[in-house]
Design an enzyme around this catalytic site. Sequence first.
Site, PDB file in Angstrom:
ATOM      1  N   ALA A  50       0.825  -1.273   0.022  1.00  0.00           N
ATOM      2  CA  ALA A  50       0.188  -0.213   0.130  1.00  0.00           C
ATOM      3  C   ALA A  50       1.001   1.315  -0.009  1.00  0.00           C
ATOM      4  CB  ALA A  50      -0.975  -0.066   1.316  1.00  0.00           C
ATOM      5  N   LYS A  78      -6.137   3.642  -4.460  1.00  0.00           N
ATOM      6  CA  LYS A  78      -6.609   3.933  -3.052  1.00  0.00           C
ATOM      7  C   LYS A  78      -6.765   5.254  -2.790  1.00  0.00           C
ATOM      8  CE  LYS A  78      -3.733   3.661   1.373  1.00  0.00           C
ATOM      9  NZ  LYS A  78      -2.341   3.263   1.869  1.00  0.00           N
ATOM     10  N   THR A 344       3.841   3.936   4.997  1.00  0.00           N
ATOM     11  CA  THR A 344       4.862   5.143   4.655  1.00  0.00           C
ATOM     12  C   THR A 344       6.324   4.334   4.293  1.00  0.00           C
ATOM     13  OG1 THR A 344       5.317   5.060   7.000  1.00  0.00           O
ATOM     14  CG2 THR A 344       3.977   6.890   6.053  1.00  0.00           C
TER      15      THR A 344
END
Length: 500
Positions: A50, A78, A344
């Site tokens: 992600a 996303k 992140t």
Amino acid sequence: MSKKIKIVVLGGGTAGWMSAAALAGVATDKVCEVVLIESEEIGTVGVGEATIPAIKEFNDRLGIPEPEMMRKTRATFKLGIEFVDWGEKGTSYIHPFGTYGKTIAGTDFHQHWLRLAKAHQVPPLEAFSFAVNACRAGKFDFPAENKTAVNAAYSYAYHFDAGLYARYLRDFSERKGVKRQEGKVVQVQTSPDSGHVHSLLLESGEKIIGDYFIDCSGFRSLLLGETLGVSFESWKHWLACDSAVAVASERGAFFPPYTRATAKGAGWQWRIPLQHRTGNGYVYSSDIISNDEATISLLSGLDEPAITEPRTLRFEAGKRACAWDKNCIAVGLSGGFLEPLESTSIYLIQIAIINFLKLMPGKVADPRVIREYNRLIDLEYERVRDFLILHYHLNRRDDSVLWRYCQRMAVPDSLREKIELFGRRGYIEQYRHGLFAPPSWLGVYMGQGLMPENVEPLVGVVTEERVRDELSGLKAAIDRKVAQMQDHEAFIAGYCPAGT
């Protein structure tokens, strides 16, 4: 004119190939030569399925065609992250990649919303976020180019197969002239005078000499940590989870344009929808549950049957004392690790290599350049760290040791001051460098249940009647536009279907 430099990237995987791909753009006969060393026998961690919107800037900068990249990495779109059971059990909120409303008479939207919410029944704050509404409806479209339009107030990122992304970047980099060297490093040779890394000796006997070395060797940190002795600063006392178990499952009918993170007794579970499968994992504290217990908990919480064997990973939150020492720059896990709660990991790789490009040195780096680089990277890590801690600290759960500990732990002063300022009058700091703009902080503060005691006095220059009209009109406009969007799945099928 500066002399051409040679940059050696140690390690493939996401960090190595992102570094190589970014450097490929400046690898000319006048600037630099890039060599990447990796071994097929050494696996990669494959951080991050992600991402956050910054990844689009990175790809665009490199000239990567979006639909091609998405097809080859089996990617989906996303628009945010849903947090389930984080503030307390039974709650859910979405951290959107977008804003909440627009300023009214020069004052932040949420200040006006808070003023009404304290005295009247009003829709929840998320009703005024375009991205949250699109997430809840399972819809996707590109943001409008007209920046004043209601459907321009968001951005997007991707879910993709990190292994396929690294492979895609490898092909991209090699076409651009990056040389890939297969081989295992058996010795790191340093200069006796300067202590700089001089060369890497491979198992084959070949010696690879460079001016700069990008350390993408993973948690081992072979160059920066083991060779140059740069210490590791642990943040485990703030981010207690130190393990994860991951497994892929079949793709289900549920195909949302967002990541889901569900809080559990010893940590949290992720769910990432790709085109061909779903990524799942449980991040947990090994002080509270064992690997076997975590695996059982993960498998029992899947929405679809598992299709791979569970894979366990150990880590420790923190970072190296500096990311650049002498002629070595650590990128990715060799420089530090923060759990994937806000996706992140890939961003921290990206910002490391982009900052290196901004400060591109000559044959010998100016110490001031190295200090500036380390300052920028420290800021990035510390701001991501604080944002992650916020999710744990602002909880009202009382069902496990982990959540009670996180409520009561002392947080960094930089975070404590932010929480106090928001709690008193809804103030959110805007900073120049570092991730997470005010809407991100607002989403988590409010989502976790922190309501400010007061609002800014300037909201009083606007009548409540006008604010109610503004809110009503905005909500109607968002509802209307979201209803016109395509389903996320249909959009993917038309734009970037895998296997074509």
